[in-house]
Scaffold this active site. Structure first.
Site, PDB file in Angstrom:
ATOM      1  N   GLY A  67     -10.621  -2.550   2.706  1.00 52.87           N
ATOM      2  CA  GLY A  67      -9.736  -2.398   3.864  1.00 52.87           C
ATOM      3  C   GLY A  67      -9.836  -1.029   4.497  1.00 52.87           C
ATOM      4  N   ASP A  68      -8.803  -0.672   5.226  1.00 54.31           N
ATOM      5  CA  ASP A  68      -8.796   0.606   5.949  1.00 54.31           C
ATOM      6  C   ASP A  68      -8.443   1.795   5.063  1.00 54.31           C
ATOM      7  OD1 ASP A  68      -6.196  -0.630   5.721  1.00 54.31           O
ATOM      8  OD2 ASP A  68      -5.415   0.959   7.004  1.00 54.31           O
ATOM      9  N   GLY A  82      -5.609  -4.302   7.308  1.00 57.78           N
ATOM     10  CA  GLY A  82      -6.680  -3.316   7.263  1.00 57.78           C
ATOM     11  C   GLY A  82      -7.789  -3.509   8.275  1.00 57.78           C
ATOM     12  N   THR A  94      -0.603   1.745   6.832  1.00 57.26           N
ATOM     13  CA  THR A  94      -0.462   0.535   6.019  1.00 57.26           C
ATOM     14  C   THR A  94      -0.339  -0.670   6.942  1.00 57.26           C
ATOM     15  OG1 THR A  94       0.953  -0.709   4.509  1.00 57.26           O
ATOM     16  CG2 THR A  94       2.036   0.965   5.855  1.00 57.26           C
ATOM     17  N   GLY A  95      -0.986  -1.760   6.559  1.00 59.69           N
ATOM     18  CA  GLY A  95      -0.934  -2.959   7.392  1.00 59.69           C
ATOM     19  C   GLY A  95      -2.226  -3.723   7.293  1.00 59.69           C
ATOM     20  N   THR A 117       0.841  -1.201   0.000  1.00 53.52           N
ATOM     21  CA  THR A 117       0.000   0.000   0.000  1.00 53.52           C
ATOM     22  C   THR A 117       0.878   1.253   0.000  1.00 53.52           C
ATOM     23  OG1 THR A 117      -1.788  -1.100   1.120  1.00 53.52           O
ATOM     24  CG2 THR A 117      -1.599   1.261   1.516  1.00 53.52           C
ATOM     25  N   ARG A 176     -14.241  -7.165  -0.543  1.00 55.98           N
ATOM     26  CA  ARG A 176     -13.638  -6.764   0.729  1.00 55.98           C
ATOM     27  C   ARG A 176     -12.992  -5.377   0.585  1.00 55.98           C
ATOM     28  NH1 ARG A 176      -8.245  -5.109   2.234  1.00 55.98           N
ATOM     29  NH2 ARG A 176      -7.957  -5.587   4.433  1.00 55.98           N
TER      30      ARG A 176
HETATM   31  N1  ASP Z   1      -4.089  -1.736   4.652  1.00 56.41           N
HETATM   32  C1  ASP Z   1      -4.262  -2.391   3.376  1.00 56.41           C
HETATM   33  C2  ASP Z   1      -5.549  -3.157   3.381  1.00 56.41           C
HETATM   34  O1  ASP Z   1      -5.832  -3.827   4.359  1.00 56.41           O
HETATM   35  C3  ASP Z   1      -3.160  -3.319   3.024  1.00 56.41           C
HETATM   36  C4  ASP Z   1      -1.756  -2.824   3.210  1.00 56.41           C
HETATM   37  O2  ASP Z   1      -1.513  -1.819   3.858  1.00 56.41           O
HETATM   38  O3  ASP Z   1      -0.853  -3.467   2.663  1.00 56.41           O
HETATM   39  O4  ASP Z   1      -6.235  -3.157   2.389  1.00 56.41           O
END
Ligand code: ASP
Length: 308
Positions: free
Chosen positions: A205-206, A229, A226-227, A175, A203
């Site tokens: 994410g955040d 979500g 990032t992480g 991300t 789906r």
């Molecule tokens: N946060 C992102 C999600 O969950 C993924 C990522 O940060 O790599 O969609």
């Protein structure tokens, strides 16, 4: 000159140092550096933070190295569904898109949602219809095809597992996001992603959720996450950094530390975030082995890093 500041990220997760060849590291860092330079040019010319974060994120979306725009991962149907959002800290205006396909730069579509609609978040077919109306640049599926990510997807397709782009050994990252402070004292944040490999049921994410993956408020800071979500949504992570500063009087560094190292881990919230406050302090923090990141402050020195 008043303070200007900019930071970018290209995803956080388990980055195995032994798999990071010098050539690969160079390519990632060059893309981060280019994103910083684009955004910084906007800020240096007296432009607004929102334009700077959009410009920086577009560079990272155009790079095949990151899981956003061109490099977006495959979903369970073998397609690319992208999420993006941005926010301006002066008037708290925000724009976001979720589950959009074939849009070259989802962050610019999010910007158009903010500027040319009376909504904050558009999704799926509706967002695509809006993209058509706004005449944003579209690309066919081939543009988003990447052999590496295709193999990554093939390992999980047909199973119930979905995975973070950067959650194991050879995953490409990740991300992307940017945060900035402009000469006018305004903060802005932007985030863009392809989400998780093999995700299904549209789906989301955040990243396109204001307050979870992205938040900006001139009273405190601008944040891009990032992480994992789902965990960042449950923690309302980006807004929590703001809230800890505003209501508890914490410094930016302390507020970020609490969210990244105390609030997220019990929720399985692997990842990190980048943030800048209204004094131009920049904090880049993560609770995993690495985060692709870069920053430039008032001294005009560009820095990029991957590991701790
Ligand atoms: N946060 C992102 C999600 O969950 C993924 C990522 O940060 O790599 O969609």
């Amino acid at each position: 000159m008043s303070t200007i500041a900019l930071a970018v990220h290209g995803g956080a997760g388990t980055i195995a140092p032994e798999l990071m060849t010098p050539a690969r590291e160079k390519a990632y860092r060059a893309a981060l550096d280019q994103a910083l330079r684009q955004g910084h040019a906007v800020l240096k010319a007296g432009g607004i933070a929102l334009d700077a974060v959009e410009a920086a994120v577009r560079v990272l979306e155009d790079s095949p190295h990151f899981n956003a725009g061109r490099g977006a991962v495959f979903n369970a149907d073998g397609q690319h569904e992208m999420d993006a959002s941005l926010m301006s800290g002066d008037d708290l205006r925000a724009g976001a898109v979720a589950s959009v396909q074939n849009v070259k730069n989802p962050i610019s579509l999010a910007r158009r949602v903010m500027d040319h609609s009376s909504h904050v978040l558009l999704s799926g077919n509706g967002a695509f219809e809006f993209a058509h109306e706004q005449k944003v640049e579209l690309e066919d599926d081939q543009y988003f095809f990447d052999e590496f990510r295709y193999q990554q997807w093939k390992e999980t397709v047909g199973t119930d597992t979905y995975q973070l782009d950067h959650s194991d050994k050879e995953r490409k990252f990740g991300t992307v996001g940017a945060v900035a402070l402009d000469v006018h004292g305004t903060l802005a944040a932007a985030t863009s992603t392809g989400g998780m490999t093999n995700k299904k049921w549209q789906r989301i994410g955040d990243s396109p959720i204001i307050g979870a993956g992205t938040y900006a408020n001139n009273a405190s800071c601008a944040v891009s996450c990032t992480g994992h979500g789902e965990s960042f949504i449950r923690a309302v992570a980006a807004h929590d950094v703001h809230a800890l500063m505003l209501y508890k009087g914490l410094s930016l560094a302390e507020a970020v530390r609490v969210v990244v190292h105390e609030k997220l881990p019990p929720l399985d919230g692997d990842g990190g975030l980048i943030a800048v406050d209204r004094e131009g302090n920049i904090v880049l923090d993560f609770n995993c082995s690495g985060m692709y990141r870069g920053q430039v402050g008032n001294d005009g020195e560009f820095h990029t890093a991957i590991f701790r």
